[in-house]
Scaffold this motif. Sequence first.
Motif: not given
Length: 267
Positions: A155-156, A184, A191, A205
């Motif tokens: 994820t971000g 992250r 990603d 994200e």
Amino acid sequence: MHPMLNIAVRAARSAGNVIARAFEQLDKVEVESKGTNDLVTNIDKQAEQVIIDTIRKAYPNHSIVGEEHGILEGEDTDYQWVIDPLDGTTNFVKGIPHFAVSIALKVKGKLDQAVIFDPIRGELFTASRGKGAQLNGFRIRVSNAKELSGTVLATGFPFKKKQHTDAYLNMFKAMFTKTADMRRAGSAALDLAYVAAGRVDGFFEIGLKPWDTAAGELLVVEAGGLVSDFAGGNNHAKSGNIVAGSTKVLREILKDIRPFLGDSLNK
Ligand code: 2AM
Ligand code: CA
Ligand code: CA
Ligand code: CA
């Protein structure tokens, strides 16, 4: 290899050389701020110029959209290159060796060719429409996870869209409690490449830009996965809110984040 993918690979490797060389002498890199939590360096710009020069030399009429230069219109609007010369600038500036060059070609609005190159590890992710996805020439596939239990998701954080902090933290909690773990790592392009390679089982994200996700999207799809917006539709390129994974993992993520979307993230 498709001739246009070949040009994309050449451009990505040249930009990667510029970036890897500069990473050896970080104290010489010039860092500027484009806004809050938004850094750019002379190397982002140099790398983008190398990519533009390579594409322009081979295809002088094509259009190019790049993070640092904006839109360069070409006579032939059917062919549009979407480039992020350095995805993960914050990592680069901090000396964290995790960043990539991302180059995609859209033909008549459809993703056609994609390259993501990690110059530190020498990992080259490529995809051509209808021809599958590869890592250093070997076929890659998304993970075959059937449920969130046991998965690792990338994820971000919404570092810029702070108005989404609460919604994001609720989504994060919903994922965190069901998966084995979360990552992250700081490069949306990598990603997505890692989703394509099955290294992580999925990704989500908020608020990304077209150049962050264009190449990664084709990689995931050609590796047998799916990419969507937060409601399961295909508005992600516009909204920048993106979910990726195998069909089953994507469906599970969408189901679990749905309660927290509200009106502004529901696309
Ligand atoms: P960039 O390095 O090309 O700007 C991940 O959250 C994505 O957001 C990255 O692909 C990164 O792309 C972008 N980004 C911009 N500013 C960031 C920041 N301060 N921290 C993390 N990512 C950032
Ligand atoms: Ca940036
Ligand atoms: Ca980026
Ligand atoms: Ca960038």
